[in-house]
Design a protein around this motif. Structure first.
Motif, PDB file in Angstrom:
ATOM      1  N   ASP A  32       0.855  -1.179   0.000  1.00 33.97           N
ATOM      2  CA  ASP A  32       0.000   0.000   0.000  1.00 33.97           C
ATOM      3  C   ASP A  32       0.897   1.238   0.000  1.00 33.97           C
ATOM      4  N   GLU A  33       0.770   2.052  -1.024  1.00 36.48           N
ATOM      5  CA  GLU A  33       1.622   3.242  -1.127  1.00 36.48           C
ATOM      6  C   GLU A  33       1.430   4.210   0.034  1.00 36.48           C
ATOM      7  N   SER A  34       0.319   4.130   0.736  1.00 36.39           N
ATOM      8  CA  SER A  34       0.095   5.024   1.880  1.00 36.39           C
ATOM      9  C   SER A  34       1.012   4.686   3.058  1.00 36.39           C
ATOM     10  N   TRP A  35       1.617   3.496   3.050  1.00 36.83           N
ATOM     11  CA  TRP A  35       2.530   3.129   4.141  1.00 36.83           C
ATOM     12  C   TRP A  35       3.703   4.101   4.234  1.00 36.83           C
ATOM     13  N   GLN A  36       4.191   4.562   3.107  1.00 36.64           N
ATOM     14  CA  GLN A  36       5.306   5.512   3.118  1.00 36.64           C
ATOM     15  C   GLN A  36       4.885   6.830   3.771  1.00 36.64           C
ATOM     16  N   ALA A  37       3.703   7.318   3.456  1.00 41.44           N
ATOM     17  CA  ALA A  37       3.216   8.557   4.067  1.00 41.44           C
ATOM     18  C   ALA A  37       3.011   8.378   5.569  1.00 41.44           C
ATOM     19  N   HIS A  38       2.514   7.218   5.958  1.00 41.06           N
ATOM     20  CA  HIS A  38       2.318   6.921   7.386  1.00 41.06           C
ATOM     21  C   HIS A  38       3.675   6.942   8.099  1.00 41.06           C
ATOM     22  N   TYR A  39       4.677   6.322   7.480  1.00 38.16           N
ATOM     23  CA  TYR A  39       6.033   6.366   8.034  1.00 38.16           C
ATOM     24  C   TYR A  39       6.514   7.808   8.176  1.00 38.16           C
ATOM     25  N   LEU A  40       6.348   8.609   7.141  1.00 38.51           N
ATOM     26  CA  LEU A  40       6.836  10.000   7.175  1.00 38.51           C
ATOM     27  C   LEU A  40       6.157  10.793   8.291  1.00 38.51           C
ATOM     28  N   ASP A  41       4.866  10.540   8.528  1.00 42.13           N
ATOM     29  CA  ASP A  41       4.171  11.195   9.644  1.00 42.13           C
ATOM     30  C   ASP A  41       4.829  10.833  10.974  1.00 42.13           C
ATOM     31  N   HIS A  42       5.141   9.561  11.148  1.00 40.04           N
ATOM     32  CA  HIS A  42       5.757   9.125  12.412  1.00 40.04           C
ATOM     33  C   HIS A  42       7.213   9.558  12.510  1.00 40.04           C
ATOM     34  N   ARG A  43       7.895   9.609  11.396  1.00 41.70           N
ATOM     35  CA  ARG A  43       9.277  10.129  11.429  1.00 41.70           C
ATOM     36  C   ARG A  43       9.260  11.567  11.950  1.00 41.70           C
ATOM     37  N   SER A  44       8.322  12.375  11.471  1.00 39.73           N
ATOM     38  CA  SER A  44       8.202  13.757  11.956  1.00 39.73           C
ATOM     39  C   SER A  44       7.845  13.787  13.436  1.00 39.73           C
ATOM     40  N   ARG A  45       6.924  12.942  13.841  1.00 37.48           N
ATOM     41  CA  ARG A  45       6.520  12.867  15.258  1.00 37.48           C
ATOM     42  C   ARG A  45       7.716  12.509  16.148  1.00 37.48           C
ATOM     43  N   ILE A  46       8.505  11.535  15.707  1.00 37.39           N
ATOM     44  CA  ILE A  46       9.683  11.106  16.470  1.00 37.39           C
ATOM     45  C   ILE A  46      10.723  12.224  16.519  1.00 37.39           C
ATOM     46  N   ARG A  47      10.992  12.823  15.381  1.00 37.65           N
ATOM     47  CA  ARG A  47      11.987  13.906  15.347  1.00 37.65           C
ATOM     48  C   ARG A  47      11.543  15.095  16.190  1.00 37.65           C
ATOM     49  N   ASP A  48      10.259  15.409  16.170  1.00 36.06           N
ATOM     50  CA  ASP A  48       9.756  16.493  17.018  1.00 36.06           C
ATOM     51  C   ASP A  48       9.938  16.151  18.494  1.00 36.06           C
ATOM     52  N   ALA A  49       9.626  14.910  18.855  1.00 38.12           N
ATOM     53  CA  ALA A  49       9.757  14.492  20.257  1.00 38.12           C
ATOM     54  C   ALA A  49      11.207  14.503  20.721  1.00 38.12           C
ATOM     55  N   LEU A  50      12.125  14.226  19.785  1.00 37.70           N
ATOM     56  CA  LEU A  50      13.552  14.117  20.124  1.00 37.70           C
ATOM     57  C   LEU A  50      14.364  15.233  19.484  1.00 37.70           C
ATOM     58  N   ALA A  51      13.757  16.393  19.364  1.00 33.57           N
ATOM     59  CA  ALA A  51      14.407  17.525  18.680  1.00 33.57           C
ATOM     60  C   ALA A  51      15.750  17.884  19.298  1.00 33.57           C
ATOM     61  N   HIS A  52      15.935  17.613  20.567  1.00 31.30           N
ATOM     62  CA  HIS A  52      17.179  17.942  21.268  1.00 31.30           C
ATOM     63  C   HIS A  52      18.282  16.906  21.032  1.00 31.30           C
ATOM     64  N   SER A  53      17.971  15.805  20.328  1.00 30.33           N
ATOM     65  CA  SER A  53      18.911  14.699  20.177  1.00 30.33           C
ATOM     66  C   SER A  53      19.330  14.515  18.731  1.00 30.33           C
ATOM     67  N   ASN A  54      20.503  13.931  18.552  1.00 22.33           N
ATOM     68  CA  ASN A  54      20.997  13.555  17.237  1.00 22.33           C
ATOM     69  C   ASN A  54      20.569  12.117  16.989  1.00 22.33           C
ATOM     70  N   LEU A  68       6.043  -5.489  -1.905  1.00 20.64           N
ATOM     71  CA  LEU A  68       6.064  -6.620  -0.973  1.00 20.64           C
ATOM     72  C   LEU A  68       4.802  -6.605  -0.110  1.00 20.64           C
ATOM     73  N   ALA A  69       4.083  -7.714  -0.103  1.00 19.38           N
ATOM     74  CA  ALA A  69       2.926  -7.829   0.791  1.00 19.38           C
ATOM     75  C   ALA A  69       3.428  -7.811   2.231  1.00 19.38           C
ATOM     76  N   ALA A  70       2.623  -7.255   3.124  1.00 18.83           N
ATOM     77  CA  ALA A  70       3.079  -7.082   4.503  1.00 18.83           C
ATOM     78  C   ALA A  70       1.913  -7.024   5.459  1.00 18.83           C
ATOM     79  N   LYS A  71       2.211  -7.290   6.723  1.00 16.30           N
ATOM     80  CA  LYS A  71       1.266  -6.941   7.773  1.00 16.30           C
ATOM     81  C   LYS A  71       1.238  -5.417   7.783  1.00 16.30           C
ATOM     82  N   PRO A  72       0.091  -4.789   7.943  1.00 18.68           N
ATOM     83  CA  PRO A  72       0.046  -3.322   7.890  1.00 18.68           C
ATOM     84  C   PRO A  72       0.541  -2.680   9.193  1.00 18.68           C
ATOM     85  N   ILE A  73       1.795  -3.015   9.532  1.00 21.21           N
ATOM     86  CA  ILE A  73       2.456  -2.439  10.704  1.00 21.21           C
ATOM     87  C   ILE A  73       3.729  -1.772  10.217  1.00 21.21           C
ATOM     88  N   ILE A  74       3.836  -0.475  10.427  1.00 24.49           N
ATOM     89  CA  ILE A  74       5.018   0.277  10.005  1.00 24.49           C
ATOM     90  C   ILE A  74       6.119   0.037  11.023  1.00 24.49           C
TER      91      ILE A  74
END
Length: 188
Positions: A32-54, A68-74
């Protein structure tokens, strides 16, 4: 020397699965091509939460491999400077809505309450991170191994699994074989 390495402490010596084994209904979904967008949303969420860290944040697992077929878990891998300094990464991740699921030597796993995103936390330089990226990149480029992996998952899902960890462990031999081919095909 970084701030974290100055205060490094011993890591946990046992595996703790918060909430114990969980029986889940596992099913493969077509890519599902939306999996990449879902990942990008969480990447932003993680980076925002850890803005003080490298930190390094990468999309891994089957949802990161187009076709690739997958379980829909990012699945996401996050590298931090010091896995033992949980206050630097775990506290902010929990505050941003993730839940701790696994604490084990060298690895933490947080996930969304919906269980649709798993964030694997490792210390920078941990070989497990390179293994995840090696497998992802190989499956993205080698159709025969992508097909082998998908067929293995489909075969295993014919069984009933009392715990998702048991299903993951059942794929180990195929994953090791694919990673061996990936290492052998790396340019020298």
């Amino acid at each position: 020397m970084t701030r974290n390495s100055q205060r490094r402490r011993s890591d946990t010596t046992k595996t703790e699965i918060i909430g114990g084994p969980e029986k889940l209904e596992l099913a493969l979904h077509q890519y599902d091509e939306s999996w990449q967008a879902h990942y990008l949303d969480h990447r932003s969420r993680i980076r925002d939460a850890l803005a003080h860290s490298n930190v390094q944040v990468e999309h891994i697992g089957s949802t990161s491999v187009p076709g690739l077929a997958a379980k829909p878990i990012i699945d996401i891998v996050l590298t931090v400077d010091d896995i033992t300094a949980e206050e630097d990464y775990l506290t902010p991740l929990l505050a941003s809505g993730y839940e701790l699921r696994v604490r084990e030597p060298g690895h933490r796993l947080v996930r969304t309450p919906e269980r649709d995103v798993h964030v694997h936390v490792y210390e920078r330089g941990d070989p497990a991170v390179d293994d995840y990226l090696l497998l992802r990149d190989h499956l993205r480029s080698i159709a025969a191994d992508r097909s082998l992996y998908e067929n293995t998952k489909r075969h295993l899902l014919k069984n009933q699994w009392d715990d998702m960890n048991d299903y993951a462990n059942a794929k180990t031999d195929v994953i090791l074989a694919i990673k061996a081919r990936a290492r052998a095909s790396r340019p020298r």
